[in-house]
Design a protein around this motif. Structure first.
Motif, short mmCIF file in Angstrom:
data_model
loop_
_atom_site.label_atom_id
_atom_site.label_comp_id
_atom_site.label_asym_id
_atom_site.label_seq_id
_atom_site.Cartn_x
_atom_site.Cartn_y
_atom_site.Cartn_z
N ALA A 121 0.83 -1.21 0.00
CA ALA A 121 0.00 0.00 0.00
C ALA A 121 0.87 1.26 0.00
O ALA A 121 0.57 2.24 -0.70
N ALA A 122 1.95 1.26 0.76
CA ALA A 122 2.85 2.42 0.79
C ALA A 122 3.54 2.60 -0.56
O ALA A 122 3.68 3.73 -1.05
N ASN A 123 3.99 1.52 -1.16
CA ASN A 123 4.62 1.56 -2.48
C ASN A 123 3.68 2.21 -3.50
O ASN A 123 4.07 3.12 -4.25
N ARG A 176 3.09 -0.90 10.26
CA ARG A 176 1.87 -0.20 9.85
C ARG A 176 1.81 1.19 10.44
O ARG A 176 1.50 2.18 9.75
N ASP A 177 2.12 1.31 11.73
CA ASP A 177 2.01 2.61 12.39
C ASP A 177 3.03 3.61 11.84
O ASP A 177 2.72 4.79 11.66
N ARG A 178 4.23 3.15 11.57
CA ARG A 178 5.24 4.06 11.01
C ARG A 178 4.84 4.54 9.63
O ARG A 178 4.97 5.74 9.31
N LEU A 179 4.38 3.63 8.77
CA LEU A 179 4.00 4.02 7.41
C LEU A 179 2.75 4.91 7.41
O LEU A 179 2.65 5.85 6.63
N THR A 180 1.82 4.62 8.31
CA THR A 180 0.61 5.43 8.40
C THR A 180 0.95 6.84 8.88
O THR A 180 0.39 7.84 8.38
N GLY A 184 -0.30 8.63 5.88
CA GLY A 184 -1.73 8.66 6.09
C GLY A 184 -2.31 7.26 6.03
O GLY A 184 -1.59 6.27 5.89
N PRO A 185 -3.63 7.13 6.15
CA PRO A 185 -4.26 5.81 6.16
C PRO A 185 -3.88 4.99 4.92
O PRO A 185 -3.83 5.50 3.81
N LEU A 186 -3.61 3.70 5.14
CA LEU A 186 -3.22 2.81 4.06
C LEU A 186 -4.36 1.85 3.73
O LEU A 186 -5.08 1.39 4.62
#
Length: 424
Positions: A121-123, A176-180, A184-186
């Motif tokens: 999702a981040a990618n 998840r928390d770091r990327l969010t 923002g929301p993933l």
């Protein structure tokens, strides 16, 4: 190994931008001799190695080795970014076409990084944010996994974590928390669901330590199957249109050295009679009128267009230079010869050999990329419209013998040429 027995093992690497036919070459190798295992040594779920059987069944191998149709086990080394969800989907497709036991023949190094739904999702979020400046990512989260591991080496999720539910949950939550917090929301499932899927993966495959690779190499012939192509290499490719992966023989050399068997693999470089590229970036010989039939590759939302250029000997010489050379070439898609006007580029308007710099100087690679984007091809006299003339032209241009030719998609369409090997 291919004709003269100089190497116990075989390492298959694409000397272009990918999509040259590594999968069909590995399939032939596994069909034509006893092979103990196929070892994947870079990339991850974004690989797409197409194999077609004589009966028409076909599969696009991503994480499974392309020898799977022949019962050859797959080992995912620690250099692979493992995507358990994509592996399960791939296994389902294989089961649907008559290979129900593919997962029973997979071993995975516990040190390998995991590609998770949060990486994916981040990618995709980052690539969308680039707009017109996209890099041509596959959107599978492989590069994101590598990037996260560089930033957080002690907590990056790895395959071995799937054996410890509590540790896995902690590391996935942290990820998840770091990327969010950054993006923002993933668009990704809850951590609990991912933990359930990943622990099921750990129960289904054999998770091993790095000594397993050495045991495989000592037990019999191994085929190393590379992903992507040398011209996309993370350090030597044309930045920023590259992959987060070492696509040269570097990881193979490391695995062989760790096993106490350095130099025991024949290096086989794979090339098409045309030079394709998926997505943006330099393709000096691109010709919009060159449109050979392409059954398995096309435009997609992440990589963009599948582009064709004439055979680019300059780019392939560069690939040979950065890998330290190969023992032999596999030349694929020779069935296109005679059906299309194919040309061979032997130089650019400013050089016939690209400079090779030290790995890691991305500013230097970006400057080379800018120069390539402005380069113009210089074509040699057209080879005669027959496969033998093309083999000779490629051998002359690159100084390496063509030892395997492919005239169609199946193993039956391959011809081994028993000629003297070239030394590196």
């Amino acid at each position: 190994m291919i004709g003269d027995g100089t190497g116990r093992h075989v390492a298959v690497v694409d000397l272009g931008y990918g999509d040259a036919g590594k999968g069909t070459v590995v399939d032939w190798l596994c069909a034509s001799r006893p092979v103990k295992a196929v070892i994947r040594f870079n990339g991850g779920g974004q690989a797409a190695h197409n194999v077609v059987l004589p009966d028409g069944r076909a599969h696009t191998f991503a994480q499974f080795g392309a020898g799977t149709f022949h019962g050859v086990p797959t080992h995912l080394s620690r250099f692979v970014v493992v995507d358990p969800l994509a592996l399960a989907g791939e296994a389902m497709h294989l089961a649907g076409i008559g290979v129900p036991d593919a997962l029973d023949r997979v071993t995975v190094d516990r040190e390998a990084l995991l590609a998770t739904p949060y990486h994916r999702a981040a990618n995709q979020a980052r690539e969308i944010a680039r707009g017109a400046d996209r890099h041509g990512s596959c959107g599978m989260g492989v590069g994101e996994s590598m990037s996260y591991a560089l930033a957080h080496p002690d907590t990056a999720p790895r395959v071995g974590d799937c054996l410890d539910e509590g540790l896995l949950r902690h590391r996935l939550t942290l990820l998840r928390d770091r990327l969010t917090a950054e993006l923002g929301p993933l668009d990704a499932p809850p951590v609990a669901d991912t933990v359930t899927a990943f622990t099921a993966f750990a129960r289904r495959v054999s998770i091993v330590d790095r000594s397993w690779t050495a045991r495989l190499l000592r037990a019999g012939t191994v085929v190393f199957e590379g992903a992507q192509g040398v011209l996309l290499d993370e350090w030597h490719g044309f930045h920023p249109y590259t992959t987060w992966s070492t696509t040269t023989y570097g990881n193979v050399d490391t695995l062989l050295a760790e096993a106490g068997m350095p130099g025991t693999a024949t290096r086989l470089g794979v090339l098409r009679v045309v030079t394709p590229r998926h997505g943006p970036g330099p393709l000096v010989t691109e010709d919009p009128t060159l449109r050979p039939p392409e059954r398995h590759n096309g435009t997609n939302a992440w990589q963009g267009r599948f582009r064709f250029g004439h055979f680019d000997a300059v780019a392939h010489r560069y690939a040979l230079d950065v890998t330290g050379g190969v023992d032999a070439l596999a030349l694929t898609h020779l069935d296109l010869v005679g059906a299309h006007r194919l040309r061979l580029c032997d130089g650019y308007d400013w050089t016939d050999r690209l400079p090779v710099g030290p790995p890691g100087d991305l500013d230097r690679q970006a400057a080379l990329t800018a120069k390539l984007l402005a380069s113009r091809p210089r074509y040699a006299a057209d080879p005669e419209p027959e496969p033998a003339a093309w083999m000779a032209a490629v051998e002359t241009a690159l100084g390496v013998p063509v030892r395997l030719t492919s005239h169609g998609p199946t193993a039956a369409d391959k011809v081994a040429r028993l000629i003297a090997a070239a030394g590196r």
